[in-house]
Design a protein around this motif. Structure first.
Motif, short mmCIF file in Angstrom:
data_model
loop_
_atom_site.label_atom_id
_atom_site.label_comp_id
_atom_site.label_asym_id
_atom_site.label_seq_id
_atom_site.Cartn_x
_atom_site.Cartn_y
_atom_site.Cartn_z
N VAL A 1 -9.87 7.91 5.28
CA VAL A 1 -9.44 6.53 5.49
C VAL A 1 -8.36 6.05 4.50
CG1 VAL A 1 -11.43 5.59 4.22
CG2 VAL A 1 -10.26 4.18 5.88
N ASP A 2 -8.58 6.25 3.19
CA ASP A 2 -7.64 5.72 2.19
C ASP A 2 -6.22 6.24 2.40
OD1 ASP A 2 -9.61 4.26 1.13
OD2 ASP A 2 -10.02 5.58 -0.57
N PHE A 3 -6.13 7.55 2.61
CA PHE A 3 -4.81 8.18 2.77
C PHE A 3 -4.11 7.65 4.02
CE2 PHE A 3 -2.14 11.62 4.48
CZ PHE A 3 -1.30 11.79 3.40
N VAL A 4 -4.81 7.61 5.14
CA VAL A 4 -4.22 7.17 6.41
C VAL A 4 -3.76 5.71 6.31
CG1 VAL A 4 -4.65 6.78 8.87
CG2 VAL A 4 -5.58 8.79 7.77
N VAL A 5 -4.61 4.87 5.70
CA VAL A 5 -4.27 3.44 5.57
C VAL A 5 -3.02 3.27 4.71
CG1 VAL A 5 -5.04 1.26 4.54
CG2 VAL A 5 -6.56 2.50 6.03
N ARG A 6 -2.99 3.95 3.57
CA ARG A 6 -1.84 3.77 2.67
C ARG A 6 -0.54 4.26 3.29
NH1 ARG A 6 -4.25 5.93 -2.05
NH2 ARG A 6 -5.70 4.28 -2.54
N VAL B 1 4.73 3.18 5.84
CA VAL B 1 5.63 3.38 6.98
C VAL B 1 6.00 2.01 7.58
CG1 VAL B 1 5.77 4.30 9.35
CG2 VAL B 1 4.87 5.72 7.51
N LEU B 2 4.99 1.17 7.71
CA LEU B 2 5.19 -0.15 8.31
C LEU B 2 6.12 -1.01 7.45
CD1 LEU B 2 3.84 -1.24 10.90
CD2 LEU B 2 2.30 -2.50 9.45
N LEU B 3 5.86 -1.06 6.15
CA LEU B 3 6.68 -1.90 5.27
C LEU B 3 8.12 -1.41 5.20
CD1 LEU B 3 4.13 -2.48 2.36
CD2 LEU B 3 5.09 -4.24 3.82
N PHE B 4 8.30 -0.10 4.97
CA PHE B 4 9.66 0.43 4.86
C PHE B 4 10.36 0.41 6.23
CE2 PHE B 4 8.05 2.63 0.92
CZ PHE B 4 8.82 1.87 0.06
N GLY B 5 9.60 0.69 7.30
CA GLY B 5 10.19 0.68 8.64
C GLY B 5 10.69 -0.72 9.02
N LEU B 6 9.82 -1.72 8.80
CA LEU B 6 10.19 -3.10 9.13
C LEU B 6 11.39 -3.57 8.31
CD1 LEU B 6 6.84 -5.10 9.46
CD2 LEU B 6 8.69 -5.02 11.12
N SER B 7 11.33 -3.31 7.00
CA SER B 7 12.41 -3.79 6.13
C SER B 7 13.73 -3.09 6.47
CB SER B 7 12.06 -3.61 4.66
OG SER B 7 11.80 -2.26 4.39
N SER B 8 13.69 -1.79 6.76
CA SER B 8 14.92 -1.06 7.11
C SER B 8 15.53 -1.62 8.38
CB SER B 8 14.65 0.43 7.32
OG SER B 8 13.97 0.94 6.24
N PHE B 9 14.66 -1.87 9.39
CA PHE B 9 15.15 -2.40 10.66
C PHE B 9 15.80 -3.78 10.47
CE2 PHE B 9 14.28 -5.18 14.32
CZ PHE B 9 15.12 -4.58 15.24
N MET B 10 15.14 -4.63 9.66
CA MET B 10 15.66 -5.98 9.47
C MET B 10 16.96 -5.97 8.65
SD MET B 10 12.11 -8.07 8.99
CE MET B 10 12.73 -9.74 9.14
N PHE C 1 -6.81 -2.95 10.56
CA PHE C 1 -6.76 -1.55 10.12
C PHE C 1 -6.35 -1.46 8.65
CE2 PHE C 1 -4.46 2.49 9.71
CZ PHE C 1 -5.45 3.36 10.12
N LEU C 2 -5.35 -2.27 8.26
CA LEU C 2 -4.85 -2.21 6.88
C LEU C 2 -5.67 -3.09 5.94
CD1 LEU C 2 -1.03 -2.48 7.62
CD2 LEU C 2 -2.27 -0.42 6.98
N GLY C 3 -6.51 -3.97 6.50
CA GLY C 3 -7.30 -4.87 5.67
C GLY C 3 -6.45 -5.95 5.04
N VAL D 1 3.21 -0.48 -2.88
CA VAL D 1 2.18 0.36 -2.25
C VAL D 1 2.34 1.82 -2.69
CG1 VAL D 1 1.19 1.13 -0.05
CG2 VAL D 1 1.94 -1.20 -0.29
N VAL D 2 3.60 2.26 -2.90
CA VAL D 2 3.83 3.63 -3.40
C VAL D 2 3.15 3.76 -4.77
CG1 VAL D 2 5.58 5.27 -4.20
CG2 VAL D 2 5.98 3.97 -2.11
N PHE D 3 3.32 2.74 -5.63
CA PHE D 3 2.68 2.75 -6.95
C PHE D 3 1.16 2.83 -6.81
CE2 PHE D 3 6.30 0.30 -9.35
CZ PHE D 3 7.14 1.39 -9.14
N LYS D 4 0.65 2.07 -5.85
CA LYS D 4 -0.80 2.07 -5.60
C LYS D 4 -1.25 3.46 -5.14
CE LYS D 4 -2.59 -2.13 -6.02
NZ LYS D 4 -3.79 -2.30 -6.82
#
Lengths: 45, 410
Positions: B110-115, B120-129, B195-197, B290-293
């Motif tokens: 769970v921890d690995f998949v969530v992180r 992916v979501l944060l970097f994907g969204l920011s790159s697109f915007m 899913f991400l909490g 999140v990378v630091f986390k």
């Protein structure tokens, strides 16, 4: 009955305390909003 | 001034909480997000126990969102119809996301998949915007900018063309759309949030713009309206479990209530496209955090199985799990909760371990601190930027009004 009341009371107290804090913050927000508009000299919208 | 927090038993400087509340209030009012991704790590840096940080943050988010939503509603930025339909989809989606997490906990990854999903979501969204911002502003000069907000995206136009009844006319947003589209989009964003909490404002806000097709300001206001409902439910739920430091939440809210006024007012003076740009930058910084986390998590992996085994055999834990921990469900959750609540006992155990484990623990703390400082710095920096842009906008508006008056006089 007593079991239901003992569960309901903490829920009611929690909800009331949270609601009071939120109401207080609404007041602070409203007052600070007025003050900010006054400082910057903007009215209405 | 130091204030004592009776539930968690820690002392914390009041100005730190007010400052954090203020900065996240500005950001929340401006972007239409709760800002938990900034507050929780920052609170942790201030020495606030993690077990109470999430609940306290939730209470602060609910209060701040009420203040910001009321203001956005006044400006005509809240699409109530859209918001109410989205709440239904979000509730279903969050439940689905939480169930998926429980299934993943059984599988054990769970921890690995969530992180990874989070990154992916944060970097994907920011790159697109960022890409969209650069594409739309290409060829425009600072003095002759004609682009104030992005138009409706191609995807949103396609969504609006699907005419499956019942259709709903969104007056504030300015278009009609099938209720099913809103429900599916909100269920999907709710699923990701569950899913991400997380609260999910940072997923919902772009979805409202790019998939449904709302103007930027309406996306911000409507998202905040939804955060009021989810935040209030979350605050109540955590408070019932005794995880809300009500004094800390109230002190933070004093700052947040004022900050939200600045953030909301700023949306009236900053172009929609700029709001999207700043949002993208915020998402990038959150991604780095999140990378630091993730790095902190990899150090935790060195000793976590030994620590868990020690906790499970600890008589204090066994006693606690039978009574208070029983409501948490799985044994894994109970262990995690007990560790968060008994930091001193865990410190004592670490002190008796090998150098490798002690170093791993120190590195884990260091990376968690970096994550917190990054979010704290980002919150302060962004709020200064937002307020300065707002002041510039007000000055420009006044100058234009004076010029218009002078022209009319001639």
């Amino acid at each position: 009955m007593a079991a239901i009341v003992s569960k309901l009371i903490p829920m009611l107290i929690t909800a009331t305390v949270l609601a009071l804090i939120m109401a207080l913050m609404m007041g602070i927000g409203w007052a600070s909003g007025k003050l900010i508009r006054k400082i910057f000299g903007i009215g209405g919208k | 001034m130091e204030i004592f927090l009776p539930i968690s038993g820690v002392e914390i400087m009041a100005w730190k909480l007010i400052l954090l509340g203020f900065t996240v209030g500005v950001i929340g009012g401006f972007f239409g997000v709760g800002g938990a991704f900034m507050v929780t790590p920052a609170l942790n840096v201030f020495g606030f126990p993690m077990a109470y940080a999430i609940g306290t943050d939730m209470a602060h988010i609910a209060g701040k969102s009420i203040v910001a939503t009321a203001k956005h509603r006044k400006y005509g930025n809240v699409d109530m119809r859209l918001g109410i339909i989205m709440i239904i989809g979000t509730a279903v989606g969050i439940e689905g996301g939480a169930m998926t997490i429980m299934w993943l906990e059984k599988v054990g990854s769970v921890d690995f998949v969530v992180r990874i999903t989070y990154m992916v979501l944060l970097f994907g969204l920011s790159s697109f915007m960022l890409y969209e911002y650069l594409k739309l502003t290409k060829g425009t000069t600072e003095k002759a900018k004609t682009v104030t907000d992005a138009g409706t995206s191609a995807l949103a136009l396609k969504m609006q063309k699907i005419k499956i009844p019942p259709m709903v006319n969104l007056r504030v947003s300015g278009f009609s759309i099938s209720v099913w589209i809103i429900l599916i989009v909100s269920a999907f964003t709710g699923f990701l949030a569950g899913f991400l909490g997380v609260g999910g404002g940072f997923i919902r806000m772009p979805s409202l713009m790019y998939v449904i097709g709302c103007p930027t300001r309406v996306a911000v206001g409507t998202d905040l309206f939804e955060i009021v409902i989810t935040g209030a439910y979350g605050a109540f739920s955590y408070a019932m479990k005794g995880r809300v430091e009500i004094i800390a939440a109230a002190v933070m809210l004093i700052g947040a209530a004022v900050g939200a006024q600045f953030g909301t007012l700023a949306t009236q003076y900053v172009k929609g496209l700029k709001i999207r740009l700043y949002f993208a930058v915020t998402m990038t910084l959150a991604g780095v955090s999140v990378v630091f986390k993730h790095l902190a998590g990899s150090y935790k992996g060195v000793y976590s199985s030994d620590l868990n085994a020690w906790v499970k055999a600890n008589p204090d834990f066994i006693q606690w799990a039978k009574t208070e921990g029983a409501s948490l469900g799985s044994a894994k959750m109970q262990v995690r909760d007990w560790i968060m609540m008994n930091k001193d006992a865990v410190k004592g155990w670490i002190a008796q371990q090998s150098d490798v484990i002690q170093q791993a623990k120190a590195m884990e703390k260091a990376w968690n601190d970096y994550s917190g400082y990054l979010m704290l710095g980002a919150a302060v920096g962004l709020s200064i930027l937002i307020i300065s842009k707002m002041v510039q906008g007000i000055r420009l508006e006044k100058r234009l009004a004076v010029q218009a008056k002078a022209t009319a006089g001639e």
